[in-house]
Design a protein around this motif. Structure first.
Motif, PDB file in Angstrom:
ATOM      1  N   TYR A  99       0.681  -1.138   0.070  1.00  0.00           N
ATOM      2  CA  TYR A  99       0.076  -0.110   0.128  1.00  0.00           C
ATOM      3  C   TYR A  99       1.075   1.213  -0.088  1.00  0.00           C
ATOM      4  O   TYR A  99       0.690   2.158  -0.935  1.00  0.00           O
ATOM      5  CB  TYR A  99      -1.026  -0.083   1.254  1.00  0.00           C
ATOM      6  CG  TYR A  99      -1.734   1.238   1.463  1.00  0.00           C
ATOM      7  CD1 TYR A  99      -3.281   0.888   1.123  1.00  0.00           C
ATOM      8  CD2 TYR A  99      -1.402   2.598   1.916  1.00  0.00           C
ATOM      9  CE1 TYR A  99      -4.148   2.025   1.062  1.00  0.00           C
ATOM     10  CE2 TYR A  99      -2.077   3.417   2.190  1.00  0.00           C
ATOM     11  CZ  TYR A  99      -3.506   3.228   1.758  1.00  0.00           C
ATOM     12  OH  TYR A  99      -4.328   4.372   1.828  1.00  0.00           O
ATOM     13  N   CYS A 104      -0.863   4.282  -2.283  1.00  0.00           N
ATOM     14  CA  CYS A 104      -2.356   4.227  -2.504  1.00  0.00           C
ATOM     15  C   CYS A 104      -2.914   5.356  -1.598  1.00  0.00           C
ATOM     16  O   CYS A 104      -2.460   5.743  -0.580  1.00  0.00           O
ATOM     17  CB  CYS A 104      -2.483   2.904  -2.124  1.00  0.00           C
ATOM     18  SG  CYS A 104      -4.548   2.440  -2.205  1.00  0.00           S
ATOM     19  N   LEU A 106      -6.421   5.346  -1.082  1.00  0.00           N
ATOM     20  CA  LEU A 106      -7.575   4.855  -0.777  1.00  0.00           C
ATOM     21  C   LEU A 106      -7.822   4.653   0.810  1.00  0.00           C
ATOM     22  O   LEU A 106      -6.695   4.478   1.516  1.00  0.00           O
ATOM     23  CB  LEU A 106      -8.060   3.440  -1.296  1.00  0.00           C
ATOM     24  CG  LEU A 106      -8.258   3.529  -2.846  1.00  0.00           C
ATOM     25  CD1 LEU A 106      -8.483   2.019  -3.322  1.00  0.00           C
ATOM     26  CD2 LEU A 106      -9.566   4.395  -3.271  1.00  0.00           C
ATOM     27  N   ASN A 107      -8.930   4.474   1.381  1.00  0.00           N
ATOM     28  CA  ASN A 107      -8.899   4.224   2.897  1.00  0.00           C
ATOM     29  C   ASN A 107      -8.280   3.006   3.386  1.00  0.00           C
ATOM     30  O   ASN A 107      -8.419   1.885   2.897  1.00  0.00           O
ATOM     31  CB  ASN A 107     -10.322   4.214   3.466  1.00  0.00           C
ATOM     32  CG  ASN A 107     -10.547   4.027   4.919  1.00  0.00           C
ATOM     33  OD1 ASN A 107     -10.112   2.862   5.363  1.00  0.00           O
ATOM     34  ND2 ASN A 107     -10.775   4.942   5.625  1.00  0.00           N
ATOM     35  N   ARG A 108      -6.930   3.245   4.059  1.00  0.00           N
ATOM     36  CA  ARG A 108      -6.152   2.015   4.194  1.00  0.00           C
ATOM     37  C   ARG A 108      -6.894   0.728   4.792  1.00  0.00           C
ATOM     38  O   ARG A 108      -6.971  -0.315   4.287  1.00  0.00           O
ATOM     39  CB  ARG A 108      -4.940   2.527   5.073  1.00  0.00           C
ATOM     40  CG  ARG A 108      -3.979   1.310   5.247  1.00  0.00           C
ATOM     41  CD  ARG A 108      -2.969   1.636   6.219  1.00  0.00           C
ATOM     42  NE  ARG A 108      -2.110   2.877   5.843  1.00  0.00           N
ATOM     43  CZ  ARG A 108      -0.745   2.640   5.299  1.00  0.00           C
ATOM     44  NH1 ARG A 108      -0.444   1.703   5.336  1.00  0.00           N
ATOM     45  NH2 ARG A 108      -0.142   3.739   4.883  1.00  0.00           N
ATOM     46  N   LYS A 110     -10.137   0.010   5.475  1.00  0.00           N
ATOM     47  CA  LYS A 110     -11.046  -0.510   4.663  1.00  0.00           C
ATOM     48  C   LYS A 110     -10.552  -1.268   3.462  1.00  0.00           C
ATOM     49  O   LYS A 110     -11.287  -2.338   3.211  1.00  0.00           O
ATOM     50  CB  LYS A 110     -12.056   0.591   4.318  1.00  0.00           C
ATOM     51  CG  LYS A 110     -13.251   0.156   3.544  1.00  0.00           C
ATOM     52  CD  LYS A 110     -14.345   1.290   3.191  1.00  0.00           C
ATOM     53  CE  LYS A 110     -15.364   0.638   2.254  1.00  0.00           C
ATOM     54  NZ  LYS A 110     -16.023   1.993   1.854  1.00  0.00           N
ATOM     55  N   HIS A 111      -9.527  -0.518   2.642  1.00  0.00           N
ATOM     56  CA  HIS A 111      -9.331  -1.155   1.361  1.00  0.00           C
ATOM     57  C   HIS A 111      -8.609  -2.649   1.865  1.00  0.00           C
ATOM     58  O   HIS A 111      -8.523  -3.560   0.977  1.00  0.00           O
ATOM     59  CB  HIS A 111      -8.041  -0.515   0.958  1.00  0.00           C
ATOM     60  CG  HIS A 111      -7.654  -0.721  -0.570  1.00  0.00           C
ATOM     61  ND1 HIS A 111      -8.606  -1.333  -1.627  1.00  0.00           N
ATOM     62  CD2 HIS A 111      -6.484  -0.690  -1.306  1.00  0.00           C
ATOM     63  CE1 HIS A 111      -7.779  -1.335  -2.559  1.00  0.00           C
ATOM     64  NE2 HIS A 111      -6.448  -1.294  -2.290  1.00  0.00           N
ATOM     65  N   GLU A 114     -11.011  -5.591   2.797  1.00  0.00           N
ATOM     66  CA  GLU A 114     -11.673  -5.647   1.268  1.00  0.00           C
ATOM     67  C   GLU A 114     -10.772  -6.662   0.656  1.00  0.00           C
ATOM     68  O   GLU A 114     -11.426  -7.699   0.308  1.00  0.00           O
ATOM     69  CB  GLU A 114     -12.318  -4.580   0.579  1.00  0.00           C
ATOM     70  CG  GLU A 114     -13.077  -3.675   1.085  1.00  0.00           C
ATOM     71  CD  GLU A 114     -13.349  -2.479   0.375  1.00  0.00           C
ATOM     72  OE1 GLU A 114     -12.678  -2.003  -0.571  1.00  0.00           O
ATOM     73  OE2 GLU A 114     -14.634  -1.685   0.573  1.00  0.00           O
ATOM     74  N   VAL A 147      -3.820  -4.270  -4.627  1.00  0.00           N
ATOM     75  CA  VAL A 147      -3.952  -3.188  -3.984  1.00  0.00           C
ATOM     76  C   VAL A 147      -3.924  -1.750  -4.921  1.00  0.00           C
ATOM     77  O   VAL A 147      -3.243  -1.750  -5.992  1.00  0.00           O
ATOM     78  CB  VAL A 147      -2.335  -3.184  -3.113  1.00  0.00           C
ATOM     79  CG1 VAL A 147      -2.284  -1.651  -2.450  1.00  0.00           C
ATOM     80  CG2 VAL A 147      -2.395  -3.923  -1.875  1.00  0.00           C
ATOM     81  N   ASN A 149      -6.714  -0.928  -6.441  1.00  0.00           N
ATOM     82  CA  ASN A 149      -7.797  -1.211  -7.086  1.00  0.00           C
ATOM     83  C   ASN A 149      -7.661  -0.866  -8.769  1.00  0.00           C
ATOM     84  O   ASN A 149      -8.183  -0.189  -9.168  1.00  0.00           O
ATOM     85  CB  ASN A 149      -9.158  -0.538  -6.606  1.00  0.00           C
ATOM     86  CG  ASN A 149     -10.406  -1.097  -6.972  1.00  0.00           C
ATOM     87  OD1 ASN A 149     -10.452  -2.229  -7.336  1.00  0.00           O
ATOM     88  ND2 ASN A 149     -11.346   0.004  -7.184  1.00  0.00           N
TER      89      ASN A 149
END
Length: 326
Positions: A99, A104, A106-108, A110-111, A114, A147, A149
């Motif tokens: 990450y 990245c 994105l919300n660490r 949460k991502h 997921e 990672v 997305n």
């Protein structure tokens, strides 16, 4: 989503890739198939920015990989044949490391949660990667590719060395990824392509020899018609009689499957329908036909036919700036 034009990779006088061109649309799962040394990994490494090329053009979502290398790479997640894992990290530590490496935004929490859920690693997220089975390590490798997305996922031989159960699990995972991503699956395993891919591109000796929908691939080979038949009658008489029919190329006996019948595979010349003359022959000799079906060309037959086929000479054109020729 992916556009490759006249892609060439040369090592001295030898060509690893010789002017290949293809496109992959958004949401497709495409199998990139070929024998060892055909140019699969070379193409994947060029596509993902790990290797330069001699000539041609590569675009990811409209971005030229030479003009916009960083932007193009952000759109790709890559699992090499040897997953780039740090065995002394836990699964969660490693995904956090990737990450940060990818920058990245994105919300660490949460991502990563997921990703762990998608690749089914939640139960082992705290374990050292070095203590995981090869199947789980492959999942971690796929997880790092997810990672950020990225729109495109490139998987190079993702099931090599796995046991049958692990292979099925990874194939199911690839199908799941195809719901939200464009996937290119580089492999030499034929059953892999049939199990998960919408489309197949076959490469041999650095050239594209076929590019078809998976279910249409047999049509890429101009060849024989094959029938599987079951006949009641003495094999020593049936075999020569069927072989003598016009248009029959070969007849193979598969042996007695029932007490009074024998199964055969009959291959006829292209464009020849032998069903009527076969029926008439059997009727004249009072040999009952108790089963018949088309034994369509399978993917193994197509693969061998296309990769054994001689390649046509190809003129070579050089154009545009490249990493090697400026």
């Amino acid at each position: 989503m992916i556009k490759i034009e006249n892609l060439t990779k040369r090592y001295g006088a030898s060509y690893a890739l010789n002017g290949i061109s293809f496109e992959v649309n958004k949401g497709e799962i495409v199998g990139f198939l070929g024998p060892n040394g055909a140019g699969k990994s070379t193409t994947m490494n060029i596509l993902t920015g790990y290797l330069s090329f001699t000539d041609g053009k590569v675009e990811i979502d409209g971005l030229d990989v030479l003009d916009f290398p960083d932007e193009a790479k952000k759109k790709i997640g890559y699992l090499p044949e040897q997953p780039p894992l740090y065995l002394d990290m836990t699964v969660t530590e490693y995904l956090n490391f990737v990450y940060d490496l990818k920058g990245c935004t994105l919300n660490r929490k949460k991502h990563i949660a997921e990703i762990l859920e998608v690749v089914k690693l939640t139960d082992v997220k705290g374990r050292l990667i070095g203590n995981l089975s090869k199947g789980y390590r492959q999942r971690v490798g796929i997880g790092q590719a997810l990672v950020g997305n990225p729109e495109v996922i490139v998987l190079d031989e993702p099931t090599v060395g796995l046991d049958p159960r692990q292979i099925v699990e990874i194939r199911n995972l690839i199908r799941t990824l195809g719901l939200d991503h464009t996937v290119i699956l580089s492999t030499h395993i034929l059953s892999e392509v049939q199990a998960v891919c919408d489309r197949v591109i076959i490469i041999n000796k650095g050239r594209i020899t076929a590019d078809r929908r998976t279910e249409e691939l047999a049509a890429a080979v101009e060849g024989n018609r094959r029938m599987s038949v079951k006949i009641c009658g003495p094999a020593k008489e049936v075999l020569p009689a069927v072989r003598a029919l016009p248009g029959v190329l070969s007849v193979e006996s598969l042996g007695n499957l029932d007490m009074d019948s024998t199964s055969y595979v009959i291959e006829s010349d292209s464009g020849i329908d032998i069903r009527k003359p076969l029926f008439q022959l059997l009727s004249r000799n009072n040999w009952p036909l108790i089963g018949a079906e088309t034994a369509g060309t399978n993917l193994e037959d197509v693969f061998l036919a296309l990769t054994d086929r001689p390649l046509e000479p190809k003129s070579r054109k050089r154009r545009g700036k490249t990493p090697e020729n400026g």
